[in-house]
Scaffold this motif. Structure first.
Motif, PDB file in Angstrom:
ATOM      1  N   ILE A   8     -41.026 -52.529  10.187  1.00  0.00           N
ATOM      2  CA  ILE A   8     -39.943 -53.294   9.551  1.00  0.00           C
ATOM      3  C   ILE A   8     -38.952 -52.350   8.892  1.00  0.00           C
ATOM      4  O   ILE A   8     -37.731 -52.493   9.022  1.00  0.00           O
ATOM      5  N   LEU A   9     -39.491 -51.306   8.217  1.00  0.00           N
ATOM      6  CA  LEU A   9     -38.605 -50.329   7.560  1.00  0.00           C
ATOM      7  C   LEU A   9     -37.722 -49.622   8.574  1.00  0.00           C
ATOM      8  O   LEU A   9     -36.517 -49.451   8.374  1.00  0.00           O
ATOM      9  N   CYS A  12     -35.021 -51.915   9.686  1.00  0.00           N
ATOM     10  CA  CYS A  12     -33.962 -52.060   8.666  1.00  0.00           C
ATOM     11  C   CYS A  12     -33.025 -50.856   8.682  1.00  0.00           C
ATOM     12  O   CYS A  12     -31.804 -50.984   8.616  1.00  0.00           O
ATOM     13  N   PRO A 250     -38.945 -33.675  -0.213  1.00  0.00           N
ATOM     14  CA  PRO A 250     -39.943 -34.738  -0.362  1.00  0.00           C
ATOM     15  C   PRO A 250     -40.687 -35.045   0.936  1.00  0.00           C
ATOM     16  O   PRO A 250     -41.894 -35.291   0.916  1.00  0.00           O
ATOM     17  N   ILE A 254     -44.638 -34.963   1.372  1.00  0.00           N
ATOM     18  CA  ILE A 254     -45.402 -36.115   1.888  1.00  0.00           C
ATOM     19  C   ILE A 254     -46.277 -35.663   3.069  1.00  0.00           C
ATOM     20  O   ILE A 254     -47.457 -36.015   3.157  1.00  0.00           O
TER      21      ILE A 254
ATOM     22  N   TRP B 185     -31.171 -58.326   5.788  1.00  0.00           N
ATOM     23  CA  TRP B 185     -32.067 -57.221   6.142  1.00  0.00           C
ATOM     24  C   TRP B 185     -32.310 -56.270   4.974  1.00  0.00           C
ATOM     25  O   TRP B 185     -33.353 -55.632   4.912  1.00  0.00           O
ATOM     26  N   VAL B 188     -35.297 -57.726   3.086  1.00  0.00           N
ATOM     27  CA  VAL B 188     -36.552 -57.450   3.798  1.00  0.00           C
ATOM     28  C   VAL B 188     -36.903 -55.975   3.632  1.00  0.00           C
ATOM     29  O   VAL B 188     -38.040 -55.619   3.321  1.00  0.00           O
ATOM     30  N   GLY B 189     -35.897 -55.114   3.799  1.00  0.00           N
ATOM     31  CA  GLY B 189     -36.116 -53.674   3.696  1.00  0.00           C
ATOM     32  C   GLY B 189     -36.569 -53.269   2.300  1.00  0.00           C
ATOM     33  O   GLY B 189     -37.470 -52.439   2.149  1.00  0.00           O
ATOM     34  N   ALA B 192     -40.130 -54.468   1.814  1.00  0.00           N
ATOM     35  CA  ALA B 192     -41.032 -53.646   2.619  1.00  0.00           C
ATOM     36  C   ALA B 192     -41.186 -52.248   2.013  1.00  0.00           C
ATOM     37  O   ALA B 192     -42.294 -51.696   1.987  1.00  0.00           O
ATOM     38  N   SER B 193     -40.074 -51.689   1.494  1.00  0.00           N
ATOM     39  CA  SER B 193     -40.144 -50.352   0.862  1.00  0.00           C
ATOM     40  C   SER B 193     -41.053 -50.383  -0.359  1.00  0.00           C
ATOM     41  O   SER B 193     -41.892 -49.493  -0.553  1.00  0.00           O
ATOM     42  N   LEU B 211     -42.292 -40.411  -3.629  1.00  0.00           N
ATOM     43  CA  LEU B 211     -41.169 -39.789  -2.904  1.00  0.00           C
ATOM     44  C   LEU B 211     -40.712 -40.633  -1.719  1.00  0.00           C
ATOM     45  O   LEU B 211     -39.518 -40.888  -1.540  1.00  0.00           O
ATOM     46  N   GLY B 212     -41.693 -41.084  -0.910  1.00  0.00           N
ATOM     47  CA  GLY B 212     -41.338 -41.883   0.285  1.00  0.00           C
ATOM     48  C   GLY B 212     -40.720 -43.208  -0.105  1.00  0.00           C
ATOM     49  O   GLY B 212     -39.651 -43.597   0.398  1.00  0.00           O
ATOM     50  N   MET B 215     -37.245 -42.676  -1.561  1.00  0.00           N
ATOM     51  CA  MET B 215     -36.215 -42.382  -0.549  1.00  0.00           C
ATOM     52  C   MET B 215     -35.806 -43.649   0.193  1.00  0.00           C
ATOM     53  O   MET B 215     -34.616 -43.888   0.446  1.00  0.00           O
ATOM     54  N   LEU B 216     -36.815 -44.451   0.546  1.00  0.00           N
ATOM     55  CA  LEU B 216     -36.496 -45.687   1.282  1.00  0.00           C
ATOM     56  C   LEU B 216     -35.704 -46.654   0.414  1.00  0.00           C
ATOM     57  O   LEU B 216     -34.735 -47.272   0.868  1.00  0.00           O
ATOM     58  N   THR B 219     -32.162 -45.461   0.123  1.00  0.00           N
ATOM     59  CA  THR B 219     -31.366 -45.684   1.336  1.00  0.00           C
ATOM     60  C   THR B 219     -31.034 -47.161   1.534  1.00  0.00           C
ATOM     61  O   THR B 219     -29.881 -47.520   1.797  1.00  0.00           O
ATOM     62  N   ILE B 220     -32.061 -48.005   1.399  1.00  0.00           N
ATOM     63  CA  ILE B 220     -31.848 -49.423   1.726  1.00  0.00           C
ATOM     64  C   ILE B 220     -31.276 -50.200   0.532  1.00  0.00           C
ATOM     65  O   ILE B 220     -30.295 -50.929   0.661  1.00  0.00           O
ATOM     66  N   ASP B 223     -27.986 -47.744  -1.460  1.00  0.00           N
ATOM     67  CA  ASP B 223     -26.829 -47.476  -0.593  1.00  0.00           C
ATOM     68  C   ASP B 223     -26.267 -48.729   0.068  1.00  0.00           C
ATOM     69  O   ASP B 223     -25.071 -48.828   0.289  1.00  0.00           O
ATOM     70  N   ASN B 224     -27.138 -49.656   0.444  1.00  0.00           N
ATOM     71  CA  ASN B 224     -26.654 -50.817   1.199  1.00  0.00           C
ATOM     72  C   ASN B 224     -26.600 -52.110   0.407  1.00  0.00           C
ATOM     73  O   ASN B 224     -26.027 -53.087   0.866  1.00  0.00           O
ATOM     74  N   ARG B 227     -24.489 -50.480  -4.029  1.00  0.00           N
ATOM     75  CA  ARG B 227     -23.251 -49.700  -4.018  1.00  0.00           C
ATOM     76  C   ARG B 227     -22.028 -50.475  -3.541  1.00  0.00           C
ATOM     77  O   ARG B 227     -20.961 -50.371  -4.131  1.00  0.00           O
TER      78      ARG B 227
END
Lengths: 319, 254
Positions: A8-9, A12, A250, A254, B185, B188-189, B192-193, B211-212, B215-216, B219-220, B223-224, B227
């Protein structure tokens, strides 16, 4: 469950970036880092206005008037910023063809930033308007990127405005990044004519500054290979460099954690490792490319500054 | 009085010359400018400027027409000319989408009471989001009152950028407020993140979680989702108002 989440990620991310122009996986990774919130902070640069396309033509009717009778009025229109009216008058009223008509049409198009058309009309103008037409025409040619033609016109010139010709030649050298030609033209500046002195100082200063500022794309790529994002900082894109560092490091951490806890064959290690590789190589590729892009941006800024400094003396000498 | 009469006669003479010489509206506008250039008396120059502005309005050169009208010598204008200039200036500002400036022009000058001017007044009031006054102004001017009432009952509501930003913290709420279902989306993103980060944290992979997930989410979610809020609100406000004004123009037959 976990794989579904990752899927899903990925969906997106792809949906959000599908509209962006990317040329491959590394370009995609670089784009992702370059457009993040962090990388965009404080981004500004001077933009050169693209020249307007020309659609000007003289009236097709039988000529019935001399433009010299309207010269003062057209001058008034141009000085008052009514360039569209000047173009209407020149285009719709049936004037006899003459040097004056060509010069005034060139001047009106020049003021309206239709440099392509201005260059054409200035090239057809001669007689008592030969000198202003040469320099205004050369400026128009420089603006439209026809540097060879402008250079030829300026080299062929011999008259009282020799220093102005050298100033324009220095500007052409700067835009071309031909620093030897620029320095040669700058060396002939006398800085004694008050109409040119300020622009001459500015162009000479630019020539000195820009010649020291050249950067190597290979060095940028090497720097990014050692420290992610360093190449971008070197290229002058600090925000993008920091964003690249904050993405690649990062991902490396990871990958290391996944490797340590789950081993190298685990899908989490493989996925994070693949992402790390993609972004690491993308960052090197991006650093290599960004030197060229940054050079282009600097080139645009230099062109804007050169055009500004060439325009002022033209106004002082001929308007 | 005599000089006024003389300048009017001169102007009539010059107008005749203009209409004979001019082949197009644009050229007519230039010839009226020539009247000013040739040093016409204030009253004649005002006539020429009003005529020039009229040509430019017909050509849709609103900014040029406004610039021409701003050069009018107000002291030499008669009452009818004042009304004409107020109408033209308001029209130019309205077409340039400067609704507040149009409202200010209407307020500072004698505005004509002709039906066309009243229609413009209603449109300017609506453009400045004074919908009740606009409805009051427009009501006597239309035959189909029901259509007008229906339009004003769905008047565009101005969205607040700050409110959108706060609501955007909860992605779905922000999208509902901004009427942007196409941004589903990001919700959902974001979920999910966050789910990914929580799952990794429970699995003991703290670095991956922080960290992961970070970052997600950056980004999702940032940024989307967060912003673009301000630009989305501005776009929504201007588009909804333009659509409303277009419909009002149709009803008013303006």
């Amino acid at each position: 469950m976990r794989r579904l989440g990752v899927l899903i990620l990925a969906l997106c991310l792809c949906t959000g970036l599908a509209a962006q122009k990317v040329q491959g996986p590394f370009s995609f990774a670089d784009h992702l880092m370059s457009t993040s919130f962090l990388s965009r902070a404080g981004k500004t640069h001077i933009k050169v206005d693209p020249p307007k396309p020309t659609d000007f033509s003289f009236c097709a009717d039988e000529p019935s008037a001399h433009v010299s009778g309207d010269m003062d009025f057209i001058g008034y229109l141009l000085d008052s910023g009514l360039k569209e009216d000047a173009l209407t008058l020149l285009g719709e009223k049936a004037y006899f063809p003459s040097d004056t008509l060509e010069y005034l049409a060139g001047l009106a198009l020049f003021d309206d930033r239709q440099f392509e058309g201005a260059a054409k009309h200035f090239s057809l103008s001669g007689g008592s308007f030969a000198e202003p037409s040469t320099f205004l025409g050369a400026y128009s040619l420089i603006h439209t990127g026809r540097l060879d033609e402008a250079e030829y016109a300026l080299f062929s010139y011999s008259g009282e405005y020799g220093e102005l010709a050298n100033l324009q030649l220095a500007g052409i050298g700067l835009i071309r990044r031909d620093f030897d030609a620029c320095r040669k033209a700058v060396s002939s500046f006398t800085y004694s004519d008050h109409r040119l002195a300020e622009s001459e100082t500015a162009i000479a200063g630019l020539c000195n500054d820009i010649s020291k500022r050249r950067k190597s794309a290979f060095a940028a790529a090497c720097m990014s290979a050692v420290v992610p994002g360093a190449g971008k900082v070197y290229a002058g894109k600090t925000g993008e460099g920091v964003a690249a560092f904050m993405t690649v490091v990062p991902l490396a951490v990871i990958t290391a954690e996944q490797w340590k806890k789950n081993g190298p064959a685990h899908w989490g290690t493989i996925l994070s490792g693949a992402l790390f590789s993609l972004f690491y190589i993308g960052n090197i590729y991006g650093s290599y490319v960004s030197v060229g892009i940054q050079e282009q941006v600097i080139g645009d800024e230099v062109k804007a500054l050169v055009m500004y400094n060439l325009h002022i003396p033209l106004r002082s000498c001929f308007r | 009085m005599k000089s006024r009469l003389l300048s009017c006669i001169i102007f009539i003479f010059l107008s005749g010359a203009v209409s004979v010489r001019a082949q197009s509206l644009a050229l007519k506008a230039v010839e009226y400018e020539r009247v000013i250039f040739e040093g016409a008396a204030p009253a004649a120059a005002n006539e020429a400027m009003l005529s020039r502005a009229g040509c430019l309005v017909q050509l849709g050169r609103w900014a040029d027409a406004e610039a021409c009208l701003s050069r009018l010598r107000m002291y030499a204008l008669g009452p009818e000319q004042r009304e004409e200039s107020a109408y033209l200036r308001t029209l130019c500002q309205y077409r340039l989408k400067n609704y507040d400036a149009a409202l200010a022009v209407m307020g500072e000058a004698e505005f004509p009471s002709a039906p066309e001017a009243m229609k413009l007044k209603a449109l300017v009031l609506a453009g400045a989001r004074e919908f009740d006054k606009a409805l009051e102004q427009a009501a006597p001017l239309v035959s189909d009152r029901n259509a007008l009432d229906a339009l004003f009952s769905g008047r565009p509501k101005e969205k607040s950028a700050l409110k959108a930003l706060f609501l955007g913290i909860i992605p779905t709420a922000g999208h509902v407020y901004l009427e942007r279902p196409d941004l589903w989306w990001t919700t959902v993103g974001t979920v999910a993140s966050a789910g990914f980060a929580v799952y990794e944290a429970f699995s003991g992979n703290w670095l991956t979680a922080i960290l992961g997930g970070g970052m997600l989410l950056n980004t999702i979610y940032v940024d989307n989702n967060l912003r673009p809020t301000e630009s989305t609100v501005m776009k929504y406000n201007s588009e909804s108002l333009e659509k409303f004004l277009q419909e009002l123009e149709t009803i008013l037959d303006f």
